[in-house]
Design a protein around this motif. Structure first.
Motif, mmCIF file in Angstrom:
data_model
loop_
_atom_site.group_PDB
_atom_site.id
_atom_site.type_symbol
_atom_site.label_atom_id
_atom_site.label_comp_id
_atom_site.label_asym_id
_atom_site.label_seq_id
_atom_site.Cartn_x
_atom_site.Cartn_y
_atom_site.Cartn_z
ATOM 1 N N VAL A 87 95.340 -22.373 -21.964
ATOM 2 C CA VAL A 87 94.233 -23.153 -21.418
ATOM 3 C C VAL A 87 92.954 -22.334 -21.555
ATOM 4 O O VAL A 87 92.870 -21.205 -21.055
ATOM 5 C CB VAL A 87 94.485 -23.512 -19.940
ATOM 6 C CG1 VAL A 87 93.275 -24.251 -19.361
ATOM 7 C CG2 VAL A 87 95.738 -24.364 -19.795
ATOM 8 N N VAL A 88 91.968 -22.899 -22.249
ATOM 9 C CA VAL A 88 90.700 -22.192 -22.475
ATOM 10 C C VAL A 88 89.515 -22.936 -21.875
ATOM 11 O O VAL A 88 88.377 -22.472 -21.992
ATOM 12 C CB VAL A 88 90.462 -21.963 -23.986
ATOM 13 C CG1 VAL A 88 91.543 -21.074 -24.571
ATOM 14 C CG2 VAL A 88 90.387 -23.293 -24.742
ATOM 15 N N GLY A 89 89.762 -24.071 -21.248
ATOM 16 C CA GLY A 89 88.664 -24.816 -20.664
ATOM 17 C C GLY A 89 89.120 -26.098 -20.014
ATOM 18 O O GLY A 89 90.325 -26.363 -19.892
ATOM 19 N N ASP A 90 88.143 -26.898 -19.588
ATOM 20 C CA ASP A 90 88.382 -28.161 -18.882
ATOM 21 C C ASP A 90 87.464 -29.211 -19.504
ATOM 22 O O ASP A 90 86.237 -29.011 -19.569
ATOM 23 C CB ASP A 90 88.076 -27.980 -17.398
ATOM 24 C CG ASP A 90 88.514 -29.159 -16.541
ATOM 25 O OD1 ASP A 90 88.142 -30.304 -16.873
ATOM 26 O OD2 ASP A 90 89.215 -28.942 -15.542
ATOM 27 N N THR A 91 88.040 -30.311 -19.968
ATOM 28 C CA THR A 91 87.229 -31.324 -20.660
ATOM 29 C C THR A 91 86.191 -31.964 -19.744
ATOM 30 O O THR A 91 85.207 -32.523 -20.225
ATOM 31 C CB THR A 91 88.125 -32.429 -21.255
ATOM 32 O OG1 THR A 91 88.928 -33.011 -20.220
ATOM 33 C CG2 THR A 91 89.029 -31.892 -22.350
ATOM 34 N N ARG A 92 86.381 -31.871 -18.429
ATOM 35 C CA ARG A 92 85.413 -32.496 -17.518
ATOM 36 C C ARG A 92 84.045 -31.814 -17.563
ATOM 37 O O ARG A 92 83.031 -32.448 -17.248
ATOM 38 C CB ARG A 92 85.966 -32.501 -16.091
ATOM 39 C CG ARG A 92 87.105 -33.502 -15.905
ATOM 40 C CD ARG A 92 87.792 -33.340 -14.574
ATOM 41 N NE ARG A 92 88.479 -32.049 -14.498
ATOM 42 C CZ ARG A 92 89.298 -31.717 -13.494
ATOM 43 N NH1 ARG A 92 89.502 -32.562 -12.506
ATOM 44 N NH2 ARG A 92 89.889 -30.534 -13.483
ATOM 45 N N ARG A 93 84.017 -30.553 -17.943
ATOM 46 C CA ARG A 93 82.709 -29.885 -18.087
ATOM 47 C C ARG A 93 81.888 -30.568 -19.173
ATOM 48 O O ARG A 93 80.702 -30.852 -19.003
ATOM 49 C CB ARG A 93 82.907 -28.414 -18.417
ATOM 50 C CG ARG A 93 83.474 -27.590 -17.278
ATOM 51 C CD ARG A 93 83.470 -26.099 -17.609
ATOM 52 N NE ARG A 93 83.983 -25.338 -16.487
ATOM 53 C CZ ARG A 93 85.265 -25.085 -16.283
ATOM 54 N NH1 ARG A 93 86.169 -25.531 -17.150
ATOM 55 N NH2 ARG A 93 85.664 -24.406 -15.231
ATOM 56 N N LEU A 94 82.520 -30.791 -20.319
ATOM 57 C CA LEU A 94 81.835 -31.474 -21.417
ATOM 58 C C LEU A 94 81.515 -32.913 -21.032
ATOM 59 O O LEU A 94 80.409 -33.405 -21.295
ATOM 60 C CB LEU A 94 82.729 -31.461 -22.667
ATOM 61 C CG LEU A 94 82.260 -32.296 -23.853
ATOM 62 C CD1 LEU A 94 80.917 -31.789 -24.371
ATOM 63 C CD2 LEU A 94 83.302 -32.266 -24.962
ATOM 64 N N ASP A 95 82.483 -33.598 -20.376
ATOM 65 C CA ASP A 95 82.282 -35.004 -20.028
ATOM 66 C C ASP A 95 81.138 -35.184 -19.047
ATOM 67 O O ASP A 95 80.355 -36.142 -19.153
ATOM 68 C CB ASP A 95 83.575 -35.588 -19.442
ATOM 69 C CG ASP A 95 84.724 -35.559 -20.436
ATOM 70 O OD1 ASP A 95 84.456 -35.456 -21.652
ATOM 71 O OD2 ASP A 95 85.890 -35.633 -20.003
ATOM 72 N N ALA A 96 81.005 -34.272 -18.095
ATOM 73 C CA ALA A 96 79.918 -34.369 -17.121
ATOM 74 C C ALA A 96 78.558 -34.277 -17.813
ATOM 75 O O ALA A 96 77.627 -35.032 -17.497
ATOM 76 C CB ALA A 96 80.067 -33.279 -16.061
ATOM 77 N N LYS A 97 78.443 -33.361 -18.760
ATOM 78 C CA LYS A 97 77.187 -33.217 -19.499
ATOM 79 C C LYS A 97 76.888 -34.470 -20.321
ATOM 80 O O LYS A 97 75.751 -34.949 -20.359
ATOM 81 C CB LYS A 97 77.265 -31.999 -20.422
ATOM 82 C CG LYS A 97 77.313 -30.669 -19.690
ATOM 83 C CD LYS A 97 77.439 -29.511 -20.672
ATOM 84 C CE LYS A 97 77.521 -28.174 -19.947
ATOM 85 N NZ LYS A 97 77.695 -27.047 -20.903
ATOM 86 N N LEU A 98 77.910 -34.989 -20.976
ATOM 87 C CA LEU A 98 77.708 -36.173 -21.817
ATOM 88 C C LEU A 98 77.348 -37.406 -20.991
ATOM 89 O O LEU A 98 76.527 -38.230 -21.419
ATOM 90 C CB LEU A 98 78.958 -36.434 -22.648
ATOM 91 C CG LEU A 98 79.237 -35.426 -23.762
ATOM 92 C CD1 LEU A 98 80.622 -35.667 -24.375
ATOM 93 C CD2 LEU A 98 78.168 -35.516 -24.851
ATOM 94 N N LEU A 99 77.944 -37.538 -19.813
ATOM 95 C CA LEU A 99 77.644 -38.712 -18.985
ATOM 96 C C LEU A 99 76.261 -38.628 -18.353
ATOM 97 O O LEU A 99 75.677 -39.662 -18.021
ATOM 98 C CB LEU A 99 78.717 -38.890 -17.915
ATOM 99 C CG LEU A 99 80.056 -39.414 -18.459
ATOM 100 C CD1 LEU A 99 81.105 -39.429 -17.372
ATOM 101 C CD2 LEU A 99 79.899 -40.807 -19.064
#
Length: 206
Positions: A167-179
């Protein structure tokens, strides 16, 4: 929606006929239990073993030259995308072939022949050339980087990379920025994820 008998007969024919035009994605998939998935797309170059044991939801994409081994159970959640040249396996003979040597092909019940089902949660993305080993369990919203070798259980929204994958990250970090950039899409996101993503602390460095 259960597929009619005519659709059950036509779907494999459509897959074969599409090869006349080369490598193509084919819309529509009749699951082993007869359920028709109109929005699922599978390449005419991909191979599914033990289709009757494949539990797949709709809106799934299975890319070119991929192998899905459902012999011991394979569950693919709604909206998953599986990249090109990907292998998903529910059995492994790498140890047994060495132990048995020439007796391998004539031995019915083999020792050190590893089997386990694979489960992929809703809206996961499996990158090209990745391999999922028997016993893999991915939560919803996971992202598997290209060329990764995955085995084990991983929580929702994990980003996995490496051989073996970690595990190298969490997709919610990217999703929060995109939303924040596209707020009109939040309703769609919540529709499958159950909640809007929140900003998370930075991933700690190993």
């Amino acid at each position: 929606m259960k597929a009619s008998w005519s659709r059950r007969l036509w779907q494999p024919c459509k897959m074969l006929l599409s090869r006349l035009w080369g490598t193509r994605m084919v819309w529509g998939f009749v699951r082993g239990d007869g359920e028709f998935l109109p929005h699922t797309r599978i390449s005419n170059t991909s191979c599914v073993f033990a289709k009757e044991r494949l539990q797949v939801a709709d809106h799934v994409f299975i890319g070119h030259f991929s192998v899905l081994d459902a012999t011991y159970g394979l569950k693919i959640g709604e909206g998953c995308q599986i990249g090109f040249f990907t292998g998903i396996f529910s059995h492994s003979s790498h140890a047994a072939i060495r132990l048995y040597g020439r007796a391998y092909v004539s031995t019915a019940e083999k020792k050190a022949y590893f089997t386990d089902s694979v489960e992929i949660g809703d809206y996961c993305f499996i990158g090209a050339h990745a391999t999922l080993s028997p016993g893999t369990r991915l939560g919803k919203g996971c992202l598997v980087s290209a060329y990764s070798l995955v085995k084990g259980s991983y929580p929702d929204f994990s980003i996995l990379a490496g051989q073996p994958a970690k595990v190298v990250g969490d997709t919610r970090r990217l999703d929060a920025k995109l939303l924040r950039q596209y707020p009109e899409l939040e309703t769609h996101y919540i529709g499958w994820a159950g909640a809007a993503p929140t900003d998370l602390p930075a991933t700690p460095q190993p």
